[in-house]
Design a protein around this motif. Structure first.
Motif, PDB file in Angstrom:
ATOM      1  N   LEU A  21      45.953   0.854  31.334  1.00 43.59           N
ATOM      2  CA  LEU A  21      45.993   2.244  31.789  1.00 43.59           C
ATOM      3  C   LEU A  21      44.682   2.604  32.477  1.00 43.59           C
ATOM      4  N   GLY A  22      43.555   2.187  31.896  1.00 47.39           N
ATOM      5  CA  GLY A  22      42.260   2.438  32.528  1.00 47.39           C
ATOM      6  C   GLY A  22      42.168   1.788  33.898  1.00 47.39           C
ATOM      7  N   GLU A  23      42.653   0.562  33.996  1.00 48.74           N
ATOM      8  CA  GLU A  23      42.622  -0.146  35.274  1.00 48.74           C
ATOM      9  C   GLU A  23      43.484   0.577  36.313  1.00 48.74           C
ATOM     10  N   ALA A  24      44.649   1.059  35.909  1.00 54.47           N
ATOM     11  CA  ALA A  24      45.511   1.802  36.825  1.00 54.47           C
ATOM     12  C   ALA A  24      44.846   3.105  37.270  1.00 54.47           C
ATOM     13  N   LEU A  25      44.152   3.763  36.355  1.00 53.52           N
ATOM     14  CA  LEU A  25      43.454   5.006  36.703  1.00 53.52           C
ATOM     15  C   LEU A  25      42.360   4.771  37.745  1.00 53.52           C
ATOM     16  N   ALA A  43      40.223   5.793  18.677  1.00 59.01           N
ATOM     17  CA  ALA A  43      41.453   6.076  19.421  1.00 59.01           C
ATOM     18  C   ALA A  43      41.594   5.228  20.682  1.00 59.01           C
ATOM     19  N   GLY A  44      40.500   4.590  21.126  1.00 63.02           N
ATOM     20  CA  GLY A  44      40.598   3.710  22.286  1.00 63.02           C
ATOM     21  C   GLY A  44      39.900   4.199  23.538  1.00 63.02           C
ATOM     22  N   LYS A  45      39.019   5.177  23.402  1.00 69.57           N
ATOM     23  CA  LYS A  45      38.340   5.735  24.579  1.00 69.57           C
ATOM     24  C   LYS A  45      37.499   4.682  25.292  1.00 69.57           C
ATOM     25  N   THR A  46      36.668   3.955  24.563  1.00 70.30           N
ATOM     26  CA  THR A  46      35.826   2.927  25.189  1.00 70.30           C
ATOM     27  C   THR A  46      36.689   1.796  25.733  1.00 70.30           C
ATOM     28  N   CYS A  47      37.737   1.445  25.045  1.00 70.21           N
ATOM     29  CA  CYS A  47      38.661   0.412  25.516  1.00 70.21           C
ATOM     30  C   CYS A  47      39.251   0.824  26.873  1.00 70.21           C
ATOM     31  N   LEU A  48      39.623   2.085  26.991  1.00 71.25           N
ATOM     32  CA  LEU A  48      40.157   2.570  28.257  1.00 71.25           C
ATOM     33  C   LEU A  48      39.102   2.478  29.358  1.00 71.25           C
ATOM     34  N   VAL A  49      37.859   2.824  29.034  1.00 70.94           N
ATOM     35  CA  VAL A  49      36.776   2.746  30.028  1.00 70.94           C
ATOM     36  C   VAL A  49      36.544   1.290  30.443  1.00 70.94           C
ATOM     37  N   GLN A  50      36.733   0.357  29.535  1.00 76.23           N
ATOM     38  CA  GLN A  50      36.622  -1.063  29.908  1.00 76.23           C
ATOM     39  C   GLN A  50      37.640  -1.412  30.990  1.00 76.23           C
ATOM     40  N   GLY A  51      38.857  -0.939  30.852  1.00 74.91           N
ATOM     41  CA  GLY A  51      39.874  -1.165  31.871  1.00 74.91           C
ATOM     42  C   GLY A  51      39.553  -0.442  33.161  1.00 74.91           C
ATOM     43  N   LEU A  52      39.035   0.775  33.052  1.00 73.25           N
ATOM     44  CA  LEU A  52      38.615   1.541  34.229  1.00 73.25           C
ATOM     45  C   LEU A  52      37.558   0.764  35.006  1.00 73.25           C
ATOM     46  N   ALA A  53      36.574   0.237  34.291  1.00 69.43           N
ATOM     47  CA  ALA A  53      35.508  -0.541  34.931  1.00 69.43           C
ATOM     48  C   ALA A  53      36.085  -1.780  35.619  1.00 69.43           C
ATOM     49  N   GLU A  54      36.995  -2.455  34.938  1.00 72.46           N
ATOM     50  CA  GLU A  54      37.621  -3.641  35.527  1.00 72.46           C
ATOM     51  C   GLU A  54      38.351  -3.264  36.821  1.00 72.46           C
ATOM     52  N   GLY A  55      39.062  -2.148  36.799  1.00 74.77           N
ATOM     53  CA  GLY A  55      39.771  -1.678  37.990  1.00 74.77           C
ATOM     54  C   GLY A  55      38.841  -1.304  39.122  1.00 74.77           C
ATOM     55  N   LEU A  56      37.638  -0.870  38.790  1.00 76.00           N
ATOM     56  CA  LEU A  56      36.640  -0.544  39.807  1.00 76.00           C
ATOM     57  C   LEU A  56      35.934  -1.790  40.334  1.00 76.00           C
ATOM     58  N   ALA A  80      31.093   2.536  41.617  1.00 82.65           N
ATOM     59  CA  ALA A  80      30.172   2.774  40.507  1.00 82.65           C
ATOM     60  C   ALA A  80      30.864   3.578  39.408  1.00 82.65           C
ATOM     61  N   LEU A  81      30.327   3.435  38.212  1.00 80.22           N
ATOM     62  CA  LEU A  81      30.825   4.124  37.037  1.00 80.22           C
ATOM     63  C   LEU A  81      29.635   4.606  36.219  1.00 80.22           C
ATOM     64  N   VAL A  82      29.689   5.856  35.796  1.00 84.25           N
ATOM     65  CA  VAL A  82      28.748   6.394  34.817  1.00 84.25           C
ATOM     66  C   VAL A  82      29.581   6.715  33.580  1.00 84.25           C
ATOM     67  N   HIS A  83      29.200   6.109  32.451  1.00 81.09           N
ATOM     68  CA  HIS A  83      29.935   6.240  31.186  1.00 81.09           C
ATOM     69  C   HIS A  83      29.052   7.029  30.225  1.00 81.09           C
ATOM     70  N   LEU A  84      29.515   8.198  29.853  1.00 79.59           N
ATOM     71  CA  LEU A  84      28.739   9.132  29.043  1.00 79.59           C
ATOM     72  C   LEU A  84      29.449   9.349  27.708  1.00 79.59           C
ATOM     73  N   ASP A  85      28.694   9.340  26.619  1.00 80.28           N
ATOM     74  CA  ASP A  85      29.250   9.570  25.289  1.00 80.28           C
ATOM     75  C   ASP A  85      28.458  10.695  24.633  1.00 80.28           C
ATOM     76  N   LEU A  86      29.106  11.825  24.410  1.00 78.78           N
ATOM     77  CA  LEU A  86      28.430  13.008  23.875  1.00 78.78           C
ATOM     78  C   LEU A  86      28.567  13.150  22.355  1.00 78.78           C
ATOM     79  N   TYR A  87      29.114  12.126  21.696  1.00 73.75           N
ATOM     80  CA  TYR A  87      29.419  12.218  20.267  1.00 73.75           C
ATOM     81  C   TYR A  87      28.221  12.653  19.419  1.00 73.75           C
ATOM     82  N   ARG A  88      27.061  12.093  19.683  1.00 75.83           N
ATOM     83  CA  ARG A  88      25.898  12.365  18.828  1.00 75.83           C
ATOM     84  C   ARG A  88      25.216  13.689  19.136  1.00 75.83           C
ATOM     85  N   LEU A  89      25.636  14.376  20.206  1.00 73.32           N
ATOM     86  CA  LEU A  89      24.998  15.641  20.581  1.00 73.32           C
ATOM     87  C   LEU A  89      25.784  16.799  19.974  1.00 73.32           C
ATOM     88  N   GLU A  90      25.282  17.315  18.875  1.00 72.97           N
ATOM     89  CA  GLU A  90      25.999  18.369  18.165  1.00 72.97           C
ATOM     90  C   GLU A  90      25.762  19.748  18.773  1.00 72.97           C
TER      91      GLU A  90
END
Length: 160
Positions: A21-25, A43-56, A80-90
């Motif tokens: 799905l990430g690759e298709a996106l 839930a698979g967010k990083t996994c999806l980004v891995q596919g997105l990166a592969e597609g790019l 190019a891809l910028v991958h941002l994770d805001l989890y630790r920023l409360e």
């Protein structure tokens, strides 16, 4: 007043389907696009980004930027891809500040900006794609995921 249609969920049977799905996106997202990724831990967010990166066309390993907060990737042919994770920023102010910096960087690079945990922002950016991932069975992550993709809506009409 007509309401927006509710997107239909897509069932993703495993990690390979999530990456696909990430690759298709990657073929739908233009440089400068923002993809907001919503879902619980695992839930698979990083996994999806891995596919997105592969597609790019990004060949290097993609890892979760939970501790680095942001990772930048570029191909030899300019995608190019910028991958941002805001989890630790409360604090939403800190998330907003980091998002603004990385959005500016992504625009300068002509990159797709993928944002995990956009709920940390004080408000979601307009014109962004939204992808929600939910585990089919929280007790069994191998049971697959459901994905809801909402493309950006039309820009609001300005003053006439």
């Amino acid at each position: 007043m007509a309401s927006s249609p509710i997107p239909q969920p897509q069932r993703l049977s495993d990690a390979a389907a999530t990456r696909a799905l990430g690759e298709a996106l990657a073929h739908q997202l233009q440089p400068g696009s923002i993809l907001l990724l919503v879902g619980d831990l695992g839930a698979g967010k990083t996994c999806l980004v891995q596919g997105l990166a592969e597609g790019l066309g990004i060949l290097e390993p993609i890892t979760s930027p939970t501790f680095a907060l942001a990772q930048h990737y570029q191909t030899s042919h300019g995608r190019a891809l910028v991958h941002l994770d805001l989890y630790r920023l409360e604090q939403s102010a800190a998330a907003d500040e980091l998002f603004a910096q990385e959005e500016e960087e992504a625009l300068a690079l002509g990159a797709v900006l993928a944002v995990e945990w956009p709920e940390r922002l004080s408000q979601l950016p307009q014109g962004a794609w939204l992808l929600r991932l939910d585990l089919v069975d929280a007790a069994d992550p191998e049971a697959g995921r459901l994905a809801w993709l909402t493309p950006p809506g039309p820009a609001p009409a300005g003053p006439q």
